[in-house]
Design a protein around this motif. Structure first.
Motif, PDB file in Angstrom:
ATOM      1  N   UNK A  70      -0.198  51.981  44.637  1.00 45.84           N
ATOM      2  CA  UNK A  70       0.243  51.370  43.381  1.00 45.84           C
ATOM      3  C   UNK A  70      -0.921  51.221  42.411  1.00 45.84           C
ATOM      4  N   UNK A 151       7.938  53.605  35.304  1.00 49.26           N
ATOM      5  CA  UNK A 151       6.833  52.886  35.941  1.00 49.26           C
ATOM      6  C   UNK A 151       7.264  51.476  36.362  1.00 49.26           C
ATOM      7  N   UNK A 152       8.056  50.822  35.528  1.00 53.58           N
ATOM      8  CA  UNK A 152       8.558  49.496  35.892  1.00 53.58           C
ATOM      9  C   UNK A 152       7.627  48.375  35.478  1.00 53.58           C
ATOM     10  N   UNK A 153       8.181  47.159  35.534  1.00 50.39           N
ATOM     11  CA  UNK A 153       7.481  45.940  35.103  1.00 50.39           C
ATOM     12  C   UNK A 153       6.139  45.741  35.827  1.00 50.39           C
ATOM     13  N   UNK A 154       6.128  46.037  37.148  1.00 43.84           N
ATOM     14  CA  UNK A 154       4.905  45.810  37.926  1.00 43.84           C
ATOM     15  C   UNK A 154       4.354  47.121  38.481  1.00 43.84           C
ATOM     16  N   UNK A 155       4.651  48.223  37.781  1.00 44.14           N
ATOM     17  CA  UNK A 155       4.131  49.547  38.139  1.00 44.14           C
ATOM     18  C   UNK A 155       4.525  50.025  39.525  1.00 44.14           C
ATOM     19  N   UNK A 156       5.675  49.579  40.017  1.00 43.68           N
ATOM     20  CA  UNK A 156       6.069  50.092  41.325  1.00 43.68           C
ATOM     21  C   UNK A 156       7.462  50.715  41.332  1.00 43.68           C
ATOM     22  N   UNK A 157       8.019  50.988  40.145  1.00 39.52           N
ATOM     23  CA  UNK A 157       9.298  51.714  40.092  1.00 39.52           C
ATOM     24  C   UNK A 157       9.026  53.210  40.218  1.00 39.52           C
TER      25      UNK A 157
ATOM     26  N   UNK B 145      15.855  47.722  32.689  1.00 37.97           N
ATOM     27  CA  UNK B 145      14.392  47.838  32.758  1.00 37.97           C
ATOM     28  C   UNK B 145      13.859  47.687  31.327  1.00 37.97           C
ATOM     29  N   UNK B 247      12.602  48.878  44.794  1.00 37.59           N
ATOM     30  CA  UNK B 247      11.706  50.029  44.673  1.00 37.59           C
ATOM     31  C   UNK B 247      12.150  50.961  43.537  1.00 37.59           C
ATOM     32  N   UNK B 248      13.459  51.039  43.310  1.00 36.06           N
ATOM     33  CA  UNK B 248      13.945  51.940  42.259  1.00 36.06           C
ATOM     34  C   UNK B 248      13.642  51.396  40.863  1.00 36.06           C
ATOM     35  N   UNK B 250      12.050  48.007  40.119  1.00 36.21           N
ATOM     36  CA  UNK B 250      10.927  47.081  39.966  1.00 36.21           C
ATOM     37  C   UNK B 250      11.281  45.833  39.148  1.00 36.21           C
TER      38      UNK B 250
END
Lengths: 309, 309
Positions: A70, A151-157, B145, B247-248, B250
């Motif tokens: 991540x 990428x998502x809010x916390x960079x883990x999407x 998102x 995971x998808x 975040x």
């Protein structure tokens, strides 16, 4: 504009000089990722200085670094790995790039970089809705929707599709979970899978010291039951991962990459057949494409990101 | 601005008059969804005319319709259902709303509408990164998102998390797949699950004619082994669905909704415990919230969409 791209793989570090979507020069070194990243920085620096002339370094736009875990791309730091370069969150790579080469740097998760590399310089042909599945040591994933990297809010999407859980109380993974896609089907879990087969002791595989998908293929070709069953289990596990990714991101194209893809049609055909049979896509059929540049897609994606920044 | 909202559920149709995020009046009718949608339109019209005065209808901004399947919100048409109102793709609901009520209409997938309803008028408090899990007859999901509803290129992203496959060659689902989350744990699959248990014939459950999660709860409370094991299997299956959704997409918050959530802490506690133990979120902990308005969140979401349009 040329760029220096560094792909911090779990087992090897790739370094390349990239221009106009092409890797002009590249080299590799052992990762020794178990010994941390700080300890490798001097070697990485020396390798770059051997690969490139002083002028080549000065002429680049910057350094792009991909990390197998991540990454906070905005703050240019590693969030957390998975047993690889465990000191990475405390290493200031932006400072290193500036102090040592007087260059700016960007950072990205390796699967995200690989997807961008194939999307803009490889098999993706600029698709706006695409998912990548990378079958390497583990299982990497990445996604773009409407042309935007997820990428998502916390960079883990997007990058954790290999950890979608498929079983209750399943095999322990390298993440805190159990029964993840990559705990059930990946190069690192393969020896464990084979040993669990009830006929393991009757298979020639029990005499192999090092088992990867290349070894497995040899045994599949001679119709070894353990090998055939294990391949079947892996292809269907990956097919289920692909179906989940299709439902999560609704892509028009799936890009397949990673060393295991070289296994060829005896892996690909049943995998895609299982997807086709089980997926619900009333709009039509998702297209599958094989990465054109498996070895260098991460470097190319970093190059694209640097030129965009 | 007031709106008329219609929630075409699989078993019941809910109709409401909504203003300022509140359902002012509402009513319900049997769906008879197996007999198609066209056949229900006259009854829906009559129900609206009984529920609302002529002036109330004229004063509304429009009609919002939620459908339990894939919806093309831009073209305002149903793409495909899953055995519910199978004629819906050929029904022109926009024309119906205009001809019958002289009102514009919007259309959305029911889980997407439910998420928006809770996000803006319920427990979501305007969270920008949120996922909803709806445990009803099936398993519905939806995601936002960065404040944007996830719909995808072909309008099937986000809403199909209940069909993430968790097993190879698993139980047949209502979709073309097998071993989906909702094929393994949902109200519609529950009777099948119970009958598969090896101790089924020793359980009082084998004498029950109609089994839902309310029935199951009664047997869990008297420590019936079949009921306890089945609940354990369902809670962990849903927990795995939540981990995949994390995971998808975040999210920072997971919104839980649907009739089964009323089961209470003997379902919720083990489910959230399993998520907590197995999920990898180095940034911190995803927050869980129970829907405030399970019965009306779809109507409220349609209202929000109409006022935004």
């Amino acid at each position: 504009m040329t760029t220096i791209a560094i792909d911090l793989g779990g087992s090897r570090i790739k370094i390349g000089l990239v221009a106009d979507g092409k890797v002009l020069k590249s080299t590799m070194l052992d990762a020794n990722s178990g010994h941390g990243l700080q300890n490798r920085l001097t070697t990485i620096e020396d390798t770059i200085r051997r690969l490139l002339t002083k002028e080549e370094i000065e002429d680049t736009k910057g350094i792009g670094i991909a990390y197998p875990g991540l990454v906070n791309w905005k703050e240019k730091r590693v969030i957390q790995g998975n047993g690889k370069y465990t000191d990475a969150p405390s290493v200031d790579l932006e400072k290193w790039a500036k102090d040592v080469f007087q260059l700016p740097m960007i950072m990205e998760n390796d699967a995200n970089a690989a997807l961008l590399g194939e999307l803009y310089y490889g098999c993706g042909h600029g698709a706006e809705d695409a998912v990548m599945l990378i079958l390497g040591t583990g299982v990497g994933t990445a996604a773009v929707m409407g042309g935007q990297l997820i990428r998502g809010k916390h960079n883990q999407a997007g990058c954790l599709g290999g950890h979608f859980p498929t079983e209750i109380n399943g095999r322990p993974c390298t993440c805190p979970g159990r029964g993840c896609i990559e705990a059930n089907a990946s190069t690192w879990t393969l020896p464990r899978l084979i040993k669990e087969h009830k006929d393991y002791m009757q298979s020639g595989l029990c005499e192999e010291k090092m088992i990867d998908f290349k070894t497995l293929k040899e045994y599949v070709l001679i119709q070894d039951k353990v090998a055939v069953d294990t391949l079947d289990y892996c292809t269907k596990t990956w097919a289920n991962c692909i179906i989940s990714l299709i439902y999560a991101y609704d892509p028009e194209v799936i890009l397949l990459s990673g060393g295991v893809i070289k296994f060829g049609s005896i892996l690909l055909e049943p995998m895609l057949e299982y997807v086709k049979k089980n997926v619900w896509t009333p709009w039509g059929k998702v297209e599958f494409r094989i990465a054109e540049n498996t070895e260098h897609s991460v470097l190319l994606g970093l190059h694209w990101l640097l030129n965009k920044s």
